[in-house]
Design a protein around this motif. Structure first.
Motif: not given
Length: 689
Positions: A368-374
């Motif tokens: 699970a990677k955090v989307d920098k935009r959302t």
């Protein structure tokens, strides 16, 4: 003749009745074990009851096969579970849940085509069943995904594994030279076998890597951490001072649930664990702890109310005042299935295992990677061979690299877990920094502020050896400022260029103390003169850099001589040498009123600090190199001491230079910092590029 026939009938009836009563007895025992969650013991009783039940009694044979299948499923005895589910269906005792469970255990066996048929059967009755829909998609695509493979390299690690279960590895130590994991091998504490697994209760074991990089034989922790109960799935805080782990106690009369406990490290040993109360819910399980890389959150697995179904991943904030509120991670991480074994890669990526997402069977590992935009999680399935048709879980990483260890029960007919290594070749650029005191040791209490031209803004804690490692990006300019209470700051800048192979930059952050004199090494003068030699400029330029990085500091610049020559001559020479250094600093932009040159001659002989005793073991910490002390030594040692006395040093006088106006008011008072509701307050330290 009729009498003999009647007698035979009576005997057969009696035998059947006795067998039936005996089977019922074993069923009652099995139900009792099942209520306590002791699936291994329950399975043994249900199996005996099943064997004692006549094949003609199809109803009871079917019901007992169903109970048996559920227990085998829970203890990962896949082949036996499949056989028991088949018997349940054969005797017409299978409901929709049975077919769903059967399909899921077929996936764990790699029997994808048969699993697809069972999932479709469930969907024919329950078209909205999420687990069945995901399961059918998995069954239809798993073989192709397995054949496609990935760049992961996986190897079984026999050095860690036993003939029992070994799982949830976790690397430890500044050099990642210790591996902690759970094992149910014979060396574990206690004498009894677990009614849950049929093996000994799990204990935490540790393996140590030697100087040649070879892993040693795993040994149980003997400091009181392990008990007669199950201990497992441990993790560590970023400073490696505290361990969180799962503990499962047992009770012969009541079901007991997994809990999370903590242990503190003191004198290189782990103490007895104490309970961590996350909520007051005593009827739910809390397991598989993982601390986020910033140390602010404890992630864990629980089946407490409020989740998506099965086991979910939750988190709770760690504060200086205790635990904060509990949060469910929600979608897309959690599903109606089971999400377990969270862990973190140091870059912040969350790894976990699930049987509710599309995969290859059993528990699969997901990223699970955090989307920098959302700012929301985006999931990734790393594919085969990291994942398999078995249960794959419990990741640990060797620093920033995409390599380390995990556990899996792939290919084990008894369903026992074993430890594997993994590596995915990547081009990774890292910076490794060392923060230490000038003339002294590492500073484990230091902080490093890291700013990048790409928007990076990090506050890094250093390890016990004063080091830190951070992944960096190509074509980015970085500025790093090391700070520590009682010391001046030190700044380093770095320009990262693209590379085709992994590369590590190494930076040094020597911090000058504001409490004790600091040696300026490699300052050279001509014999009996005070003019600076050209080779002195490198050290002096470093001092200029230090003073520019700490503009509110004033220093006393002192020069010292040995005892040879007259006191008056030595004092005059040392004064002129100190002035020569100060003049160089002024010529290169340092304000004159920040510098005080003092020549002490031989008045202040050097006091030996601990670090210097490593180079000269015949000296002790606290020795003062007076003329009387030196003359008691051998001739060669005398000359060394005289060299140590001939030195140039500085000591910090003030740390408030230029901070106040003529009225005593602070010139640049700090501005109030706006906080967003979701953020956490930092130290108020801001760096501008």
């Amino acid at each position: 003749m009729k009498e003999k026939l009647y007698t035979l009938i009576i005997i057969c009836f009696t035998m059947l009745l006795t067998a039936s009563c005996g089977a019922d007895h074993y069923m009652k025992k099995g139900e009792k074990y099942l209520a306590l969650g002791e699936y291994y013991d329950a399975a043994a009783e249900f199996k005996t009851a099943y064997n004692k039940t006549s094949p003609k009694d199809k109803d009871k044979r079917g019901e007992r096969a169903k109970k048996l299948a559920g227990c085998y499923d829970r203890i990962n005895s896949t082949q036996k579970a499949i056989a028991a589910y088949r018997n349940t269906i054969r005797y017409n005792k299978a409901d929709i849940e049975t077919h769903l469970s059967f399909a899921r255990v077929l996936m764990k066996n790699g029997s994808y085509k048969e699993a697809a048929k069972e999932f479709q059967l469930v969907l024919d009755s329950l078209p909205d069943n999420e687990l069945a829909k995901t399961g059918l998609l998995s069954a239809q695509t798993a073989q192709a995904e397995k054949e496609a493979g990935s760049r992961y390299i996986v190897k079984k690690m026999d050095v860690f594994n036993s003939r029992r279960a070994d799982y949830s590895p976790m690397l430890f130590g500044d050099e990642y030279d210790q591996l902690y994991f759970t094992s149910t091998r014979n060396e574990a504490e206690g004498d009894e076998l677990s009614g849950i697994t049929g093996t000994k209760a799990g204990d935490i074991f540790v393996s140590q890597k030697d100087d040649k990089g070879k892993w040693g034989k795993p040994e149980a922790i003997v400091s009181g951490l392990n008990t007669e109960f199950d201990e497992g799935a441990c993790c560590f805080t970023p400073d490696q001072s505290q361990m969180y782990l799962t503990q499962c106690t047992t009770d012969p009369n009541y079901p007991r649930y997994a809990t999370i406990v903590t242990s503190n490290r003191s004198d290189a040993a782990w103490g007895k664990a104490s309970a961590l109360e996350i909520t007051r819910d005593t009827l739910s399980s809390y397991a598989h702890p993982a601390v986020s890389p910033d140390g602010q959150w404890l992630y864990f697995t629980s089946d407490m109310p409020g989740g998506k179904g099965g086991y979910d991943i939750w988190r709770v904030r760690l504060t200086s005042n205790g635990l904060g509120g509990v949060e469910n991670l929600g979608e897309p991480v959690n599903t109606p299935g089971n999400e377990m074994f969270p862990t973190f890669r140091p870059n912040g990526d969350l790894y976990f295992s699930s049987d509710g997402h599309k995969g290859l069977g059993g528990l699969d590992i997901y990223i699970a990677k955090v989307d920098k935009r959302t700012k929301k999680f985006v999931l990734e399935h790393p594919g085969y061979p990291l994942n398999s048709y078995g249960d794959d879980f419990g990741m640990t990483f060797e620093g920033p690299h995409n390599r380390g260890y995990f556990s899996s029960n792939r290919g084990d007919g008894r369903g026992w877990d074993h430890i594997y290594s993994f590596e995915k070749p990547e081009v990774i650029q890292t910076v490794k920094g060392w923060v230490y005191e000038m003339d002294g040791y590492e500073l484990p209490d230091a902080l490093v502020y890291m700013i990048g031209s790409d928007g990076t803004n990090l506050k890094l804690n250093v390890k016990g050896d004063g080091s830190f490692t951070q992944v960096i990006s190509p074509n980015v300019d970085y500025m790093m400022l090391a700070t520590c209470k009682g010391f001046l700051n030190h700044k380093e800048e770095l320009r990262v260029k693209p590379v085709t192979e992994s590369e590590e930059y190494v930076l040094q952050f020597p911090l000058a103390s504001i409490r004790v004199p600091v040696l300026i090494d490699n300052i050279f003068y001509d014999f009996d003169k005070y003019s600076l030699r050209p080779e002195s400029t490198k050290a002096l330029d470093e001092l200029i850099k230090l003073l520019n990085e700490n503009p509110n500091v004033t220093i006393e610049l002192s020069a010292h001589c040995d005892y040879k020559g007259s006191a008056e001559y030595n004092k005059t020479l040392s004064q002129k040498r100190a002035e020569a250094v100060v003049n160089y600093l002024i010529e290169h932009g340092i304000a004159k009123d920040r510098l005080s040159p003092v020549g002490y001659g031989k008045e202040k002989p050097k006091t030996i600090r601990k670090k210097l005793t490593e180079k000269y073991p015949w000296l002790k910490e606290g020795d003062v190199l007076t003329e009387e002390f030196i003359k008691k030594l051998d001739k060669d040692k005398q000359e060394i001491c005289n060299q140590l006395n001939r030195r140039t040093e500085f000591i910090v006088l003030r740390i408030t230079y230029g901070m106040f106006d003529e009225n005593g008011n602070l010139k640049n008072p700090p501005k109030a910092k706006e906080q967003d509701n979701g953020g956490s307050e930092d130290d108020g330290f801001v760096i501008e590029m």
